[in-house]
Write a protein that holds these residues in place. Structure first.
Motif, PDB file in Angstrom:
ATOM      1  N   UNK A   1       1.502 -10.824  -1.062  1.00  0.00           N
ATOM      2  CA  UNK A   1       2.436  -9.997  -0.286  1.00  0.00           C
ATOM      3  C   UNK A   1       3.582 -10.908   0.135  1.00  0.00           C
ATOM      4  N   UNK A   2       4.756 -10.611  -0.365  1.00  0.00           N
ATOM      5  CA  UNK A   2       5.934 -11.454  -0.101  1.00  0.00           C
ATOM      6  C   UNK A   2       5.684 -12.913  -0.469  1.00  0.00           C
ATOM      7  N   UNK A   3       4.950 -13.114  -1.573  1.00  0.00           N
ATOM      8  CA  UNK A   3       4.706 -14.461  -2.068  1.00  0.00           C
ATOM      9  C   UNK A   3       3.555 -15.191  -1.409  1.00  0.00           C
ATOM     10  N   UNK A   4       2.956 -14.585  -0.381  1.00  0.00           N
ATOM     11  CA  UNK A   4       1.835 -15.212   0.318  1.00  0.00           C
ATOM     12  C   UNK A   4       0.524 -14.561  -0.124  1.00  0.00           C
ATOM     13  N   UNK A   5      -0.585 -15.308  -0.072  1.00  0.00           N
ATOM     14  CA  UNK A   5      -1.877 -14.736  -0.471  1.00  0.00           C
ATOM     15  C   UNK A   5      -2.200 -13.469   0.328  1.00  0.00           C
ATOM     16  N   UNK A   6      -2.679 -12.480  -0.379  1.00  0.00           N
ATOM     17  CA  UNK A   6      -3.009 -11.186   0.229  1.00  0.00           C
ATOM     18  C   UNK A   6      -4.075 -10.568  -0.676  1.00  0.00           C
ATOM     19  N   UNK A   7      -5.315 -11.018  -0.466  1.00  0.00           N
ATOM     20  CA  UNK A   7      -6.366 -10.765  -1.456  1.00  0.00           C
ATOM     21  C   UNK A   7      -7.573 -10.015  -0.907  1.00  0.00           C
ATOM     22  N   UNK A   8      -7.444  -9.375   0.204  1.00  0.00           N
ATOM     23  CA  UNK A   8      -8.599  -8.736   0.830  1.00  0.00           C
ATOM     24  C   UNK A   8      -8.636  -7.223   0.664  1.00  0.00           C
ATOM     25  N   UNK A   9      -7.809  -6.699  -0.255  1.00  0.00           N
ATOM     26  CA  UNK A   9      -7.762  -5.245  -0.400  1.00  0.00           C
ATOM     27  C   UNK A   9      -7.732  -4.852  -1.883  1.00  0.00           C
ATOM     28  N   UNK A  10      -8.411  -3.754  -2.181  1.00  0.00           N
ATOM     29  CA  UNK A  10      -8.438  -3.223  -3.542  1.00  0.00           C
ATOM     30  C   UNK A  10      -8.082  -1.742  -3.546  1.00  0.00           C
ATOM     31  N   UNK A  11      -7.498  -1.306  -4.656  1.00  0.00           N
ATOM     32  CA  UNK A  11      -7.187   0.097  -4.877  1.00  0.00           C
ATOM     33  C   UNK A  11      -7.928   0.554  -6.128  1.00  0.00           C
ATOM     34  N   UNK A  12      -8.640   1.660  -6.024  1.00  0.00           N
ATOM     35  CA  UNK A  12      -9.340   2.229  -7.175  1.00  0.00           C
ATOM     36  C   UNK A  12      -8.679   3.563  -7.511  1.00  0.00           C
ATOM     37  N   UNK A  13      -7.885   3.569  -8.577  1.00  0.00           N
ATOM     38  CA  UNK A  13      -7.209   4.775  -9.029  1.00  0.00           C
ATOM     39  C   UNK A  13      -8.144   5.531  -9.970  1.00  0.00           C
ATOM     40  N   UNK A  14      -8.445   6.772  -9.621  1.00  0.00           N
ATOM     41  CA  UNK A  14      -9.380   7.567 -10.397  1.00  0.00           C
ATOM     42  C   UNK A  14      -8.677   8.794 -10.965  1.00  0.00           C
ATOM     43  N   UNK A  15      -9.414   9.572 -11.751  1.00  0.00           N
ATOM     44  CA  UNK A  15      -8.853  10.777 -12.344  1.00  0.00           C
ATOM     45  C   UNK A  15      -8.466  11.795 -11.276  1.00  0.00           C
ATOM     46  N   UNK A  16      -7.560  12.687 -11.650  1.00  0.00           N
ATOM     47  CA  UNK A  16      -7.124  13.789 -10.776  1.00  0.00           C
ATOM     48  C   UNK A  16      -6.487  13.303  -9.485  1.00  0.00           C
ATOM     49  N   UNK A  17      -5.888  12.116  -9.517  1.00  0.00           N
ATOM     50  CA  UNK A  17      -5.144  11.626  -8.364  1.00  0.00           C
ATOM     51  C   UNK A  17      -5.994  11.148  -7.210  1.00  0.00           C
ATOM     52  N   UNK A  18      -7.282  10.925  -7.435  1.00  0.00           N
ATOM     53  CA  UNK A  18      -8.175  10.456  -6.373  1.00  0.00           C
ATOM     54  C   UNK A  18      -8.038   8.944  -6.215  1.00  0.00           C
ATOM     55  N   UNK A  19      -8.022   8.480  -4.974  1.00  0.00           N
ATOM     56  CA  UNK A  19      -7.813   7.058  -4.681  1.00  0.00           C
ATOM     57  C   UNK A  19      -8.825   6.582  -3.647  1.00  0.00           C
TER      58      UNK A  19
END
Length: 269
Positions: free
Chosen positions: A173-191
């Motif tokens: 994030x803005x060049x700094x480590x930002x590694x504690x979050x994940x996004x799971x993009x699924x079918x039908x727009x589910x997140x």
């Protein structure tokens, strides 16, 4: 009427018709009525780029309807990404839009609107509309722009969903480590957004009913109870402009409200 008079009158009428046709010919910004029947991202007001959260997506159809997709106000501080459907018509170089806003642009509850525009520019890939008249609830209103500019996106933009599917982890994030979050993009727009709970453990945030919408290079996330990108205990919307998305390097670079992020693709399911 004498023959000479009839001829003169016909000549006058023909000249007038020729002038009208000329004003709405291929030299006119409105010449290609079919060009508007597409999906457009409104990203500029009066020459000034908008923040991603203030983008709207307009889809004009062949059945004279236009859907406005954007951030909807739901009351009590809640916001969701959604759309309102209005109607439109084109006459020569003028565009008319009318219908009901419900939540869009903060109009909550419902508000009737009638809008008149003229075409400043109507190219294959971009379009600028000049504002002539706006009413809300039958009263004159002054929106925050005199011209709005939009860019057309590919007709097969929905295919970008398949590129996005799977699990992505934030890297920076803005060049700094930002590694504690994940996004799971699924079918039908589910997140599902998850936060690190340990060395190899992740916990879903919110109540796992988040969703996303992607319009080619514009990505919106509707998140619930999200301390990072939303409002605790409420719904909120986070919007991103995708700068790059590479299957070769399995990386994605996005920006939002002046911040830049990179993500890495971990899996396809």
């Amino acid at each position: 009427m004498e023959r000479a008079g009839v001829i003169a009158l016909l000549a006058f009428m023909l000249c007038g018709a020729a002038g009208f046709l000329s004003s709405c010919s291929s030299e006119s910004p409105a010449y290609n009525r079919e060009n508007i029947k597409a999906t457009w991202i409104v990203d500029t007001y009066d020459g000034q780029p908008l923040d991603e959260r203030n983008y709207t997506v307009m889809t004009f159809t062949s059945s004279s309807t236009v859907s406005y997709a954007g951030v909807l106000t739901r009351g009590d501080g809640n916001y969701q990404w959604g759309e309102n459907t209005l109607t439109y018509s084109i006459y020569c170089c003028d565009l008319s839009i009318s219908g009901t806003y419900s939540g869009l642009f903060g109009f909550y509850p419902e508000m009737e609107t009638a809008q008149e525009y003229y075409f400043v520019e109507s190219a294959d890939s971009s379009m600028t509309l000049g504002l002539e008249n706006w009413t809300l609830g039958g009263a004159a209103a002054e929106p925050e722009f005199s011209q709005m500019t939009m860019r057309k996106i590919s007709s097969d933009y929905a295919s970008a969903d398949s590129t996005l599917l799977g699990v992505w982890q934030f890297s920076s994030r803005n060049g700094e480590p930002f590694q504690d979050y994940r996004l799971h993009f699924q079918l039908d727009g589910v997140l599902t957004m998850s936060v690190r709970a340990g060395e190899n453990a992740w916990t879903a945030m919110g109540d796992s009913t988040d969703y996303y919408r992607i319009y080619e290079d514009f990505l919106t996330l509707t998140l619930y109870n999200n301390d990072v990108f939303g409002t605790p205990s409420k719904w909120n919307v986070k919007c991103f402009r995708i700068d790059s998305l590479s299957s070769e390097t399995a990386t994605m670079a996005v920006q939002s409200s002046g911040e830049t992020f990179t993500l890495s693709h971990l899996s396809s399911n």
